[in-house]
Design an enzyme around this catalytic site. Structure first.
Site, PDB file in Angstrom:
ATOM      1  N   ARG A  68      29.618  35.564  30.548  1.00 44.88           N
ATOM      2  CA  ARG A  68      31.055  35.416  30.332  1.00 44.88           C
ATOM      3  C   ARG A  68      31.515  36.187  29.097  1.00 44.88           C
ATOM      4  O   ARG A  68      32.709  36.376  28.903  1.00 44.88           O
ATOM      5  CB  ARG A  68      31.397  33.928  30.159  1.00 44.88           C
ATOM      6  CG  ARG A  68      31.126  33.120  31.405  1.00 44.88           C
ATOM      7  CD  ARG A  68      30.934  31.672  31.069  1.00 44.88           C
ATOM      8  NE  ARG A  68      32.195  31.003  30.826  1.00 44.88           N
ATOM      9  CZ  ARG A  68      32.858  30.332  31.753  1.00 44.88           C
ATOM     10  NH1 ARG A  68      32.405  30.279  32.972  1.00 44.88           N
ATOM     11  NH2 ARG A  68      33.973  29.726  31.463  1.00 44.88           N
ATOM     12  N   TRP A 115      34.480  33.677  22.423  1.00 46.70           N
ATOM     13  CA  TRP A 115      34.947  35.067  22.394  1.00 46.70           C
ATOM     14  C   TRP A 115      36.249  35.050  21.625  1.00 46.70           C
ATOM     15  O   TRP A 115      37.230  34.454  22.052  1.00 46.70           O
ATOM     16  CB  TRP A 115      35.134  35.616  23.804  1.00 46.70           C
ATOM     17  CG  TRP A 115      35.202  37.110  23.796  1.00 46.70           C
ATOM     18  CD1 TRP A 115      35.546  37.918  22.754  1.00 46.70           C
ATOM     19  CD2 TRP A 115      34.882  37.986  24.866  1.00 46.70           C
ATOM     20  NE1 TRP A 115      35.472  39.232  23.120  1.00 46.70           N
ATOM     21  CE2 TRP A 115      35.067  39.310  24.394  1.00 46.70           C
ATOM     22  CE3 TRP A 115      34.455  37.782  26.176  1.00 46.70           C
ATOM     23  CZ2 TRP A 115      34.854  40.420  25.199  1.00 46.70           C
ATOM     24  CZ3 TRP A 115      34.250  38.893  26.975  1.00 46.70           C
ATOM     25  CH2 TRP A 115      34.434  40.194  26.495  1.00 46.70           C
ATOM     26  N   ASN A 141      37.795  25.905  24.930  1.00 51.36           N
ATOM     27  CA  ASN A 141      38.096  27.190  25.567  1.00 51.36           C
ATOM     28  C   ASN A 141      39.576  27.208  25.839  1.00 51.36           C
ATOM     29  O   ASN A 141      40.125  26.207  26.287  1.00 51.36           O
ATOM     30  CB  ASN A 141      37.409  27.328  26.934  1.00 51.36           C
ATOM     31  CG  ASN A 141      35.927  27.520  26.815  1.00 51.36           C
ATOM     32  OD1 ASN A 141      35.410  27.658  25.726  1.00 51.36           O
ATOM     33  ND2 ASN A 141      35.267  27.520  27.953  1.00 51.36           N
ATOM     34  N   GLY A 142      40.205  28.344  25.636  1.00 57.61           N
ATOM     35  CA  GLY A 142      41.618  28.444  25.973  1.00 57.61           C
ATOM     36  C   GLY A 142      42.441  28.781  24.761  1.00 57.61           C
ATOM     37  O   GLY A 142      41.915  29.248  23.747  1.00 57.61           O
ATOM     38  N   GLU A 518      38.864  51.271  43.919  1.00 55.29           N
ATOM     39  CA  GLU A 518      37.749  50.425  43.512  1.00 55.29           C
ATOM     40  C   GLU A 518      36.636  51.259  42.870  1.00 55.29           C
ATOM     41  O   GLU A 518      36.037  50.849  41.884  1.00 55.29           O
ATOM     42  CB  GLU A 518      37.232  49.635  44.730  1.00 55.29           C
ATOM     43  CG  GLU A 518      36.011  48.770  44.497  1.00 55.29           C
ATOM     44  CD  GLU A 518      36.171  47.716  43.388  1.00 55.29           C
ATOM     45  OE1 GLU A 518      37.284  47.525  42.869  1.00 55.29           O
ATOM     46  OE2 GLU A 518      35.148  47.110  43.040  1.00 55.29           O
ATOM     47  N   LYS A 522      35.363  50.642  39.070  1.00 54.61           N
ATOM     48  CA  LYS A 522      33.968  50.336  38.723  1.00 54.61           C
ATOM     49  C   LYS A 522      33.483  51.295  37.651  1.00 54.61           C
ATOM     50  O   LYS A 522      32.863  50.897  36.682  1.00 54.61           O
ATOM     51  CB  LYS A 522      33.043  50.467  39.950  1.00 54.61           C
ATOM     52  CG  LYS A 522      33.081  49.360  40.948  1.00 54.61           C
ATOM     53  CD  LYS A 522      32.543  48.027  40.476  1.00 54.61           C
ATOM     54  CE  LYS A 522      33.591  47.178  39.853  1.00 54.61           C
ATOM     55  NZ  LYS A 522      34.500  46.437  40.668  1.00 54.61           N
ATOM     56  N   GLU A 525      35.184  50.622  34.223  1.00 51.24           N
ATOM     57  CA  GLU A 525      34.800  49.327  33.643  1.00 51.24           C
ATOM     58  C   GLU A 525      33.440  49.361  32.966  1.00 51.24           C
ATOM     59  O   GLU A 525      33.263  48.798  31.907  1.00 51.24           O
ATOM     60  CB  GLU A 525      34.698  48.265  34.747  1.00 51.24           C
ATOM     61  CG  GLU A 525      35.987  47.673  35.184  1.00 51.24           C
ATOM     62  CD  GLU A 525      35.745  46.574  36.209  1.00 51.24           C
ATOM     63  OE1 GLU A 525      36.200  45.462  35.981  1.00 51.24           O
ATOM     64  OE2 GLU A 525      35.088  46.834  37.236  1.00 51.24           O
ATOM     65  N   HIS A 541      51.118  66.174  44.072  1.00 49.47           N
ATOM     66  CA  HIS A 541      52.356  65.796  43.385  1.00 49.47           C
ATOM     67  C   HIS A 541      52.114  65.485  41.904  1.00 49.47           C
ATOM     68  O   HIS A 541      52.901  64.776  41.291  1.00 49.47           O
ATOM     69  CB  HIS A 541      53.003  64.600  44.099  1.00 49.47           C
ATOM     70  CG  HIS A 541      53.332  64.905  45.524  1.00 49.47           C
ATOM     71  ND1 HIS A 541      54.400  65.688  45.882  1.00 49.47           N
ATOM     72  CD2 HIS A 541      52.687  64.595  46.672  1.00 49.47           C
ATOM     73  CE1 HIS A 541      54.422  65.823  47.200  1.00 49.47           C
ATOM     74  NE2 HIS A 541      53.385  65.172  47.698  1.00 49.47           N
ATOM     75  N   LYS A 640      34.493  37.719  32.738  1.00 53.43           N
ATOM     76  CA  LYS A 640      34.303  37.562  34.180  1.00 53.43           C
ATOM     77  C   LYS A 640      35.535  37.016  34.861  1.00 53.43           C
ATOM     78  O   LYS A 640      35.874  37.409  35.957  1.00 53.43           O
ATOM     79  CB  LYS A 640      33.090  36.663  34.448  1.00 53.43           C
ATOM     80  CG  LYS A 640      32.761  36.503  35.933  1.00 53.43           C
ATOM     81  CD  LYS A 640      32.390  37.825  36.579  1.00 53.43           C
ATOM     82  CE  LYS A 640      32.204  37.729  38.065  1.00 53.43           C
ATOM     83  NZ  LYS A 640      32.291  39.061  38.710  1.00 53.43           N
TER      84      LYS A 640
HETATM   85  C1  F6R Z   1      36.616  44.173  38.459  1.00 57.59           C
HETATM   86  C2  F6R Z   1      36.835  42.787  38.176  1.00 57.59           C
HETATM   87  C3  F6R Z   1      38.230  42.306  37.936  1.00 57.59           C
HETATM   88  C4  F6R Z   1      38.492  41.116  38.856  1.00 57.59           C
HETATM   89  C5  F6R Z   1      39.871  40.518  38.586  1.00 57.59           C
HETATM   90  C6  F6R Z   1      40.184  39.368  39.528  1.00 57.59           C
HETATM   91  O1  F6R Z   1      35.266  44.483  38.583  1.00 57.59           O
HETATM   92  O2  F6R Z   1      35.913  42.020  38.162  1.00 57.59           O
HETATM   93  O3  F6R Z   1      39.155  43.325  38.157  1.00 57.59           O
HETATM   94  O4  F6R Z   1      38.390  41.548  40.171  1.00 57.59           O
HETATM   95  O5  F6R Z   1      39.944  40.080  37.254  1.00 57.59           O
HETATM   96  O6  F6R Z   1      39.238  38.355  39.430  1.00 57.59           O
HETATM   97  P1  F6R Z   1      39.110  37.218  40.525  1.00 57.59           P
HETATM   98  O7  F6R Z   1      38.654  37.855  41.788  1.00 57.59           O
HETATM   99  O8  F6R Z   1      38.142  36.255  39.969  1.00 57.59           O
HETATM  100  O9  F6R Z   1      40.499  36.644  40.687  1.00 57.59           O
END
Ligand code: F6R
Length: 645
Positions: A68, A115, A141-142, A518, A522, A525, A541, A640
């Site tokens: 996380r 974090w 958390n939060g 996508e 990837k 990221e 364009h 995550k």
């Molecule tokens: C990309 C990634 C993020 C999630 C996004 C939505 O690799 O992990 O872009 O896809 O934050 O997350 P969920 O699917 O958990 O709503």
């Protein structure tokens, strides 16, 4: 597991390791600019009461939540000498080293990985936070939105603060409300708090842990003579599979004997315990060097899990077990974030192609504020791996407030999203630990394809034979994805060739537009290389101005009605000296003449080509990131799940 779903296969043989790491930075470096608050939210929580040494359980649990992301860690344990806290900035190893010096032994404790949001990642800002007398310890958390106001008032009443965090106000507030009952003190304190929280507290004089959640997830693990608490299931798996997912507004008292849950007003609540079917092994790396790679390799069986038991070939239909009648739907709104949003865009293409239902697609953070036109014949589909993404939840809530029917396409069982929708289509991808989503994307694509097929059949826009042909193709997918995985050595070679590039461009048309998005996501990221994606026809364009001999352009050029048009785009790139990496269908020899590098994927129905085509893009991103020495599973600045706006 739904009927007919096969259990996961035994772990795959770990494939060969990639080339040795070269240069580059690892996550955690270069972050001195501070973390944007909207990303700094997913801390880890573990709590234990029972007969074991709590410190061991807490450290073990926190380790399982490392994915996380965090920058400091700490524990509070009730020892024979009283409640003791040890906390350190940095990784868990720093905390463990400190715990070697100062041994904390006792059967009750709480642990946290933080974090940073409010206040730098220092020792004093690490959790747990205590009251001045050290009798109460709190982890959180939060974000407490009104913490400044609360802090000023608490200071005026004589409380002294030892950190810059918003969380510390909770310890002092609980202390003020404490009249001998910690649970009641927490409940009273939370009445004054605005914001998002999973909060856990212990008191030197009580054999109990109290906890509450609003927005941030919390799970209670049930054992025999021992109970656990965690922000996510993997922390509990070595000890128990029987869990209670706390809901928003729940306050819980956890003792050795049991769990008591009330709402914020003090009304008793019953929450059912559920059995989670995730094995510990499934939640760990299974011999792969990174979770992300393991998860990429799990995709064939993930597809089997998602599709399994749902495809009814004889009838040319799918059985999704949904109550929802497609004939009651005139239009669909798809809301999601990031990777899940791209799966939603794929769903739009399929729902429109197969079911002729108009679909609007938005990233959830736009949808929730754009004043969408919704009526009771609108179906809002929210897609999410975690089921906890706040923008997605709020987008869904917005649609529901305006009268929409709701469907969640979700991975995490018992998550917030699943509780707020009329119907849930589980994607059954299993736990996804790597921050960059891979197998959940694959499962979302399969789920959206099935949904479109169901809608097409129900609405009479998709004939039985055409549906049967699609189902046969869907059934082939696990094997086809396995074939693509075998190409990893070639992909590693291509990564070696291009990993020094500053930028990448990804192009695709129709259902391959989301694949291009996508692929670019990837790569950026996990490798931190700038990557953009465009519909191929849009290139001229604007983005065409970027093309020169330094720009690798990944083109999704699989067979389909728009293949020739895509070839024309490849020619445009070549004419300007760009380097083309083509993802093409096996047997396409023509493309070799145009592209510098070709990655072949097996022939499949053009509408399903994204499932085989995204795999080389995931592997390309992975191999490039490894070559650059990046922290693949915990890329910098990312968490995550993003449970704050
Ligand atoms: C990309 C990634 C993020 C999630 C996004 C939505 O690799 O992990 O872009 O896809 O934050 O997350 P969920 O699917 O958990 O709503």
């Amino acid at each position: 597991m739904p009927p007919g779903v096969r259990p996961p296969r035994p772990p795959l043989e770990p494939p060969r390791e990639s080339q040795p790491r070269k240069g580059g930075t690892t996550a955690g470096e270069g972050q001195e600019g501070g973390f944007p608050p909207e990303r700094g939210f997913m801390c880890g929580i573990v709590g234990y009461i029972g007969f074991r040494n709590a410190t061991d359980v807490l450290i073990d649990g926190l380790r399982r939540l490392e994915y996380r992301g965090y920058d400091s860690a700490g524990v509070a344990v009730k020892t024979p000498q009283g409640l003791r806290v040890v906390k350190r900035s940095g990784k868990l190893s720093a905390l463990e080293a400190a715990l070697k010096e100062e041994k904390l032994e006792g059967p009750l404790g709480i642990g946290h990985t933080r974090w940073a949001t409010h206040g730098a990642p220092t020792d004093p800002n690490a959790h747990p936070h205590t009251t001045e007398d050290g009798r109460i310890a709190v982890i959180h958390n939060g974000i407490i939105e009104n913490y400044l106001e609360l802090k000023e008032a608490l200071k005026a009443r004589g409380h002294r603060f030892s950190s810059d965090t918003d969380s510390e106000v909770l310890a002092h507030l609980i202390e003020e409300k404490y009249r001998g009952d910690l649970f009641e003190a927490l409940r009273e304190a939370l009445k004054e708090v605005r914001g998002a929280y999973a909060v856990v507290a212990v008191h030197q004089d009580h054999e109990e842990i109290v906890a509450a959640r609003t927005v941030s997830p919390l799970v209670v693990g049930l054992g025999e003579g021992e109970h656990f608490l965690a922000s996510d299931v993997p922390a509990l798996l070595p000890y128990t599979r029987k869990v209670i997912f706390l809901h928003d507004g729940d306050v819980a008292r956890i003792t050795r004997e049991g769990v008591e849950i009330k709402d914020l007003s003090g009304n008793p609540l019953f929450r059912e315990a559920v059995e989670v079917d995730w094995s510990l092994e499934a939640a760990e790396k299974g011999g792969f060097p990174h979770y992300m790679l393991k998860e990429i390799y799990e995709q064939p069986w993930v597809l089997e899990n998602t599709l399994g038991g749902r495809l009814v070939e004889e009838e040319g239909d799918v059985d999704l077990g949904l109550e929802l009648d497609p004939l009651e739907v005139d239009r669909v709104h798809v809301v999601a974030c990031g990777t899940a949003a791209y799966a939603g865009l794929y769903g739009k293409y399929l729902l429109e192609a197969l079911a002729r239902v108009p679909v609007e697609w938005d990233v959830a953070s736009e949808y929730r504020y754009r004043d969408p036109v919704v009526d009771e014949r609108t179906l809002a589909i929210a897609i999410s791996q975690s089921g906890e993404t706040i923008d997605t939840l709020e987008g869904l809530r917005e649609a529901r407030r305006r009268g929409a029917r709701t469907l969640g396409v979700v991975n995490a069982k018992g998550s917030s999203l699943t509780r707020e929708v009329e119907a849930v289509l589980y994607i059954h991808a299993g736990p996804e630990i790597g921050v960059a989503s891979t197998k959940a994307y694959m499962a979302m694509l399969a789920a959206m394809a099935m949904l479109a097929l169901r809608f097409g059949r129900a609405r009479g826009t998709l004939g039985k034979e055409e549906a049967q042909a699609l189902i046969r193709e869907l059934k082939k997918l696990p094997r086809l994805v396995e074939e693509v995985l075998e190409k990893r050595p070639l992909i590693a070679h291509i990564a070696e060739k291009y990993h020094q590039a500053q930028d990448f461009l990804f192009l695709g048309r129709h259902v391959q537009v989301p694949t291009a998005y996508e692929g670019a996501l990837k790569l950026k990221e996990i490798s931190y290389i700038h990557a953009e994606a465009y519909p191929a026809g849009e290139m001229k364009h604007g983005p065409i101005a970027l093309i020169d001999e330094h720009l690798p352009v990944v083109v999704l050029a699989t067979q389909g009605p728009l293949y020739e048009k895509t070839l024309a785009n490849i020619q445009e790139v070549r004419a300007r000296g760009g380097k083309v990496i083509a993802i093409a269908t096996e047997g396409d020899e023509e493309i070799r003449k145009l592209a510098q590098d070709v990655l072949y994927v097996p022939q499949v129905h053009p509408l399903l080509a994204p499932m085989v085509s995204v795999v080389p893009l995931q592997l390309l991103a992975y191999e490039v990131a490894v070559l650059l020495g990046r922290d693949v599973d915990q890329p910098r600045n990312l968490a995550k799940s993003v449970t704050v706006e």
